[in-house]
Design a protein around this motif. Structure first.
Motif, mmCIF file in Angstrom:
data_model
loop_
_atom_site.group_PDB
_atom_site.id
_atom_site.type_symbol
_atom_site.label_atom_id
_atom_site.label_comp_id
_atom_site.label_asym_id
_atom_site.label_seq_id
_atom_site.Cartn_x
_atom_site.Cartn_y
_atom_site.Cartn_z
ATOM 1 N N GLY A 4 -23.105 5.635 15.925
ATOM 2 C CA GLY A 4 -23.555 5.768 14.537
ATOM 3 C C GLY A 4 -23.945 7.396 14.117
ATOM 4 N N CYS A 11 -17.253 2.941 12.355
ATOM 5 C CA CYS A 11 -16.886 1.619 12.331
ATOM 6 C C CYS A 11 -15.612 1.203 12.935
ATOM 7 C CB CYS A 11 -17.163 0.997 11.042
ATOM 8 S SG CYS A 11 -18.743 1.023 10.478
ATOM 9 N N THR A 12 -14.572 1.931 12.684
ATOM 10 C CA THR A 12 -13.163 1.624 13.019
ATOM 11 C C THR A 12 -13.347 1.946 14.491
ATOM 12 O OG1 THR A 12 -12.488 1.916 10.894
ATOM 13 C CG2 THR A 12 -10.822 2.092 12.859
ATOM 14 N N THR A 15 -15.021 -0.160 16.824
ATOM 15 C CA THR A 15 -14.782 -1.542 16.969
ATOM 16 C C THR A 15 -13.340 -1.473 17.775
ATOM 17 O OG1 THR A 15 -15.568 -2.095 14.566
ATOM 18 C CG2 THR A 15 -13.997 -3.635 15.419
ATOM 19 N N TYR A 125 -24.212 1.102 17.795
ATOM 20 C CA TYR A 125 -23.824 1.770 16.643
ATOM 21 C C TYR A 125 -25.165 1.513 15.691
ATOM 22 C CZ TYR A 125 -21.130 3.251 12.662
ATOM 23 O OH TYR A 125 -20.602 4.153 11.537
ATOM 24 N N ASP A 128 -27.059 -1.640 15.300
ATOM 25 C CA ASP A 128 -26.239 -2.525 15.741
ATOM 26 C C ASP A 128 -25.717 -2.495 17.037
ATOM 27 O OD1 ASP A 128 -26.146 -4.210 13.245
ATOM 28 O OD2 ASP A 128 -25.336 -2.679 12.209
ATOM 29 N N TYR A 202 -18.892 -7.884 12.594
ATOM 30 C CA TYR A 202 -19.398 -6.794 13.356
ATOM 31 C C TYR A 202 -19.172 -5.535 12.601
ATOM 32 C CZ TYR A 202 -19.704 -3.596 17.337
ATOM 33 O OH TYR A 202 -19.967 -2.517 18.078
ATOM 34 N N LEU A 203 -19.733 -4.676 12.225
ATOM 35 C CA LEU A 203 -19.638 -3.367 11.538
ATOM 36 C C LEU A 203 -18.608 -3.486 10.498
ATOM 37 C CD1 LEU A 203 -19.298 -1.119 14.583
ATOM 38 C CD2 LEU A 203 -21.313 -1.551 13.296
ATOM 39 N N GLY A 204 -18.901 -4.483 9.827
ATOM 40 C CA GLY A 204 -18.053 -4.600 8.118
ATOM 41 C C GLY A 204 -16.743 -5.416 8.628
ATOM 42 N N SER A 258 -10.719 -0.098 7.846
ATOM 43 C CA SER A 258 -10.394 -0.685 9.201
ATOM 44 C C SER A 258 -9.123 -1.712 9.453
ATOM 45 C CB SER A 258 -11.751 -1.459 9.888
ATOM 46 O OG SER A 258 -12.829 -0.492 9.779
#
Length: 375
Positions: A4, A11-12, A15, A125, A128, A202-204, A258
């Motif tokens: 984070g 995020c990408t 993930t 993250y 999260d 998860y993370l968008g 993503s």
């Protein structure tokens, strides 16, 4: 491994790391289960005394510790509504959100939580966190995960961070192996059981237990359709240039976000995104529905979604070769890329060993596990 608010992380990348680990386990015919952890008002729950202790353990000088102590002291908050201002209320917990230091201090505060990972993997993250494990048998996985989850619960409890039990969920990833209808429960410290779900955001990005990305694409399709419908309803108000800009700024970012994550989705699902993409182009160009998609792309000067996705995936690989991705991604290639000190370039022209560059049909699945490690 905190991803984070760190340069080069996002995020990408986070993930991709988690997805690679899960797919690698599935490729080996192993079971894999995860707990998606959500905290209650994490930033507002930071204990200042514990945080100062963390900074002290990292070797901060007494002068620095005194400055941070002063930084947290005598803070107040108030509420303004309809011109009326409430009285001040002392703030004794939390880090200032929106401040330059707030995010860094929170990362320092929860950094040691990763040390509680026992026989399982963890990836935080910001607030999260996902905890996941894999194994050759379902019994092994379902006995390991509760133990490791309990360890991280105790770690969060020691930091005075509360688990949001209504949003913390479990998932058992599986594509072909037999699984029970009701896996064994995972208890929390307040004696409630976590819920097993088939999909989790998860993370968008929506992840499903079968990793088909059906739910992810369904949500994308619905979101884009809603925006395009609004634009079509008001199309008389926009010039061609305005419509071109609106779609570029409000539709394309949704489709691009993503997109390398769902690269392994079936063509049947990806075609659904092509349909809404073509609708967006027709809004811009006023082209009839009989217009071939190749002609649509030429009218606006945009590539197909497949080309956009492939371009983004190649960018990930290129950055990996240059060592400009987080270590947890660069370590997946063989041999690992040396990370250059600031101002020094270790780049040399890569050898043509990437099957993806020569084969547009390569998928994320084929690049995970052993094949991804052989970049």
């Amino acid at each position: 491994m905190q991803s984070g608010f760190r340069a080069g992380h996002g995020c990408t990348s986070a993930t991709l790391k988690v997805l690679n680990d899960i797919l690698t386990a599935i490729d080996k015919k192993q079971y894999c289960a995860a707990v998606f952890i959500d905290l209650v008002k994490a930033f507002d729950s930071v204990n200042h005394h514990i945080l100062i202790g963390r900074l002290d353990s990292l070797g901060f000088s007494n002068d620095c510790l005194a400055r941070f102590t002063n930084y947290f002291s005598d803070r107040v908050q108030c509420v303004k509504s309809e011109g009326l201002l409430s009285g001040p209320l002392a703030v004794s917990m939390g880090v200032p959100q929106g401040s330059i230091l707030g995010l860094t201090l929170f990362s320092v505060y929860i950094n040691d939580v990763a040390l509680a990972a026992v026989e399982s993997l963890i990836h935080p993250y910001t607030d999260d966190t996902i905890r996941y494990t894999s194994g050759p048998s379902l019994d092994t996985v379902l006995s390991t995960l509760p133990t490791s989850f309990n360890a991280i619960q105790l770690s969060f409890h020691g930091l005075q961070l509360l688990l949001n039990t209504s949003k913390t969920k479990c998932m058992l990833f599986n594509r072909s192996l037999p699984v029970p209808a009701r896996p064994s429960s995972i208890p929390t410290l307040d004696s409630s059981d976590l819920e097993y779900v088939d999909n989790y955001k998860y993370l968008g990005v929506w992840l499903g237990r079968k990793l088909s990305f059906r739910t992810r694409i369904k949500h994308l399709q619905s979101k884009v359709k809603s925006r395009i419908g609004f634009l079509f309803h008001n199309k008389a108000s926009f010039t061609y240039a305005a419509k071109h800009t609106l779609v570029k700024l409000t539709i394309l970012p949704i489709l691009d976000f993503s997109n390398v994550i769902y690269k392994i989705a079936s063509n049947t699902l990806l075609i659904k995104l092509d349909a809404v993409y073509h609708s967006a182009i027709r809004f811009v160009t006023k082209a009839p529905y009989t217009t071939h998609h190749c002609d649509l792309y030429a009218l606006v000067g945009w590539p197909s979604l497949h080309t956009r996705l492939q371009t983004h995936w190649l960018q990930v690989i290129y950055k990996t070769l240059l060592g400009k991705v987080p270590p947890y991604l660069s370590s997946l290639q063989h041999p690992p890329v040396a990370r250059a000190p600031a101002g020094i370039s270790l780049w040399s022209p890569p050898k043509p060993i990437l099957p993806l560059a020569a084969s547009p049909s390569s998928s994320l699945l084929s690049m995970t596990g052993t094949k991804y490690k052989n970049l």
